[in-house]
Design an enzyme around this catalytic site. Structure first.
Site, PDB file in Angstrom:
ATOM      1  N   HIS A 229      36.606 110.306  95.769  1.00 54.60           N
ATOM      2  CA  HIS A 229      35.779 111.228  94.661  1.00 54.60           C
ATOM      3  C   HIS A 229      36.046 110.843  92.925  1.00 54.60           C
ATOM      4  O   HIS A 229      36.729 110.229  93.324  1.00 54.60           O
ATOM      5  CB  HIS A 229      36.044 112.296  95.269  1.00 54.60           C
ATOM      6  CG  HIS A 229      36.909 113.549  94.676  1.00 54.60           C
ATOM      7  ND1 HIS A 229      38.333 112.931  95.410  1.00 54.60           N
ATOM      8  CD2 HIS A 229      37.697 114.194  93.928  1.00 54.60           C
ATOM      9  CE1 HIS A 229      39.630 113.594  94.544  1.00 54.60           C
ATOM     10  NE2 HIS A 229      38.993 114.483  94.350  1.00 54.60           N
ATOM     11  N   ASP A 231      36.950 113.855  89.595  1.00 54.52           N
ATOM     12  CA  ASP A 231      36.007 115.344  89.593  1.00 54.52           C
ATOM     13  C   ASP A 231      35.027 115.950  88.971  1.00 54.52           C
ATOM     14  O   ASP A 231      34.796 115.542  88.172  1.00 54.52           O
ATOM     15  CB  ASP A 231      37.891 116.017  89.298  1.00 54.52           C
ATOM     16  CG  ASP A 231      38.671 115.280  89.716  1.00 54.52           C
ATOM     17  OD1 ASP A 231      38.653 115.443  90.835  1.00 54.52           O
ATOM     18  OD2 ASP A 231      39.805 115.775  88.903  1.00 54.52           O
ATOM     19  N   HIS A 285      38.765 108.376  92.664  1.00 59.70           N
ATOM     20  CA  HIS A 285      40.573 108.532  93.287  1.00 59.70           C
ATOM     21  C   HIS A 285      40.220 108.823  94.645  1.00 59.70           C
ATOM     22  O   HIS A 285      39.454 109.378  94.771  1.00 59.70           O
ATOM     23  CB  HIS A 285      41.150 108.922  92.194  1.00 59.70           C
ATOM     24  CG  HIS A 285      40.884 110.498  91.467  1.00 59.70           C
ATOM     25  ND1 HIS A 285      40.358 111.049  90.581  1.00 59.70           N
ATOM     26  CD2 HIS A 285      41.326 111.589  91.942  1.00 59.70           C
ATOM     27  CE1 HIS A 285      39.877 111.543  91.077  1.00 59.70           C
ATOM     28  NE2 HIS A 285      40.585 112.139  91.430  1.00 59.70           N
ATOM     29  N   ARG A 295      53.893 115.242 101.502  1.00 61.92           N
ATOM     30  CA  ARG A 295      53.484 115.382  99.581  1.00 61.92           C
ATOM     31  C   ARG A 295      52.940 116.522  99.039  1.00 61.92           C
ATOM     32  O   ARG A 295      53.040 117.543 100.594  1.00 61.92           O
ATOM     33  CB  ARG A 295      52.619 114.363 100.214  1.00 61.92           C
ATOM     34  CG  ARG A 295      52.213 113.960  97.746  1.00 61.92           C
ATOM     35  CD  ARG A 295      51.461 113.242  97.544  1.00 61.92           C
ATOM     36  NE  ARG A 295      50.918 112.968  96.283  1.00 61.92           N
ATOM     37  CZ  ARG A 295      50.166 113.039  95.710  1.00 61.92           C
ATOM     38  NH1 ARG A 295      49.093 114.195  96.483  1.00 61.92           N
ATOM     39  NH2 ARG A 295      49.736 113.115  94.812  1.00 61.92           N
TER      40      ARG A 295
END
Length: 363
Positions: A229, A231, A285, A295
């Site tokens: 996607h 942002d 990204h 994570r």
């Protein structure tokens, strides 16, 4: 979807021990992290110390590095950024303690209402049924001004026993806003417009803050922490731990963004693409998950106040000879991405079509 169903879909303590990824979290073959060539992103590491201390030569150098990154892929990292490392560490500690809570408590404490961004999300399963991201999130808003909206969100919605978390994230959000405004100065310098132009535009910002938890996964090649996607927001400030997983698509391959100790990852969003008249890029990204390690990350999405008209500076139109995007308000783009469209590489283009037609696009 009620809390019991969401809890059944994504309880990280349960899912981490399963040998097979549930169907809703399995992504199509073309999206999977095992496909295609991989590389490492060569994003610049921008030292902000000289800029923050008023050094003109250092400021010019920082602006040059940022322009180079933003005309290429829109990603760079910053060090010596002026944010207290003890505050960053404290925010990570509170992140970890929140996501360690039982699934039902997280859902009941911070329920995500339909059509709203704020609240707890377990794999976005309250909104989607397929291509679910392998992650948990808590999202809240920050507003510039004297009212501590972040602290109030935690105490009023999660409960009085979450007041300390609210205080920490209020301080963290204010620090991110301060850093964003500093970055807007460098972005303006790098574009050759008035240094204060973007800073003034964002001074009354209503931004989005999100803390993320990506549990380890026994079959990481079948799923994604976040799908590909761009942002839709303006500027993104990410603090990630040392596990890694962020990847950027450039030169027809996915490139990992290496964690740098004490650095923030900065990237340009679609709204700033419009504010730069298309000179700067909002790059595709995603986040891949890890077989052995969890994570954690914290993200601050700088957004204009909802009624602000997103319009490029006049100087950029004169330089380029044309307007690349029509004017719009952030509230329109926010409505589009939160109710009508799942963010992907075509979000800004699809939004412009939607804005011109005033008809919902199903996606």
């Amino acid at each position: 979807m009620d809390s019991s169903k969401v809890s059944q879909i994504f309880d990280s303590s349960f899912l981490q021990n399963q040998t097979h990824v549930p169907k809703g979290f399995i992504w199509p073959d073309e999206d999977l992290p095992s496909n295609g060539t991989k590389g490492v992103l060569n994003e610049p590491l921008v030292d902000l110390e000289g800029f923050l201390n008023g050094d003109e030569m250092a400021t010019v150098r920082a602006a040059e590095l940022i322009r180079e990154a933003c005309t290429s892929h829109g990603f760079f990292q910053v060090i010596n950024h002026g944010i207290d490392s003890s505050l960053i560490n404290l925010a990570h500690e509170h992140l970890e303690s929140f996501f360690k809570l039982p699934a039902s408590e997280k859902i009941n404490r911070a329920p995500k209402r339909p059509g709203c961004l704020d609240g707890y999300s377990a794999g976005h399963s309250e909104r989607f049924a397929t291509k679910l991201p392998w992650k948990e999130t808590l999202t809240f808003f920050h507003e510039s001004g004297s009212v501590p909206v972040v602290k109030d969100y935690f105490t009023n919605n999660l409960g009085k026993d979450f007041e300390q978390k609210g205080i920490v994230y209020q301080r963290y959000s204010e620090s991110m806003m301060w850093l964003c405004l500093k970055l807007t100065e460098l972005l303006a310098i790098s574009l050759g417009v008035d240094r204060m132009h973007y800073k003034k535009f964002f001074e009354d910002a209503h931004s989005i803050v999100r803390i993320n938890y990506y549990p380890s996964c026994t079959q990481p090649d079948l799923t994604l922490g976040v799908g590909a996607h761009c942002d839709p927001t303006s500027i993104t400030i990410l603090h990630q731990d040392q596990v890694g997983g962020l990847e950027v698509f450039q030169n027809n391959k996915w490139n990992s963004v290496r964690p740098v100790q004490d650095a923030f990852v900065i990237n340009i969003g679609d709204t700033f693409v419009a504010l730069s008249n298309g000179i700067y890029k909002s790059c595709l990204h995603r986040v891949v998950v890890n077989r052995d390690e969890n994570r954690k990350s914290m993200v601050f999405f700088l957004c204009p106040k909802e009624d602000k008209v997103v319009r490029r500076p006049h100087e950029l139109v004169l330089d380029q000879g044309t307007r690349q995007y029509p004017d719009f308000t952030w509230s329109e783009l926010l409505l589009f991405t939160s109710k009508y469209y799942r963010a992907d590489p075509s979000t800004l283009q699809k939004f412009i079509l939607w804005q011109q037609s005033s008809k919902p696009i199903s996606h």
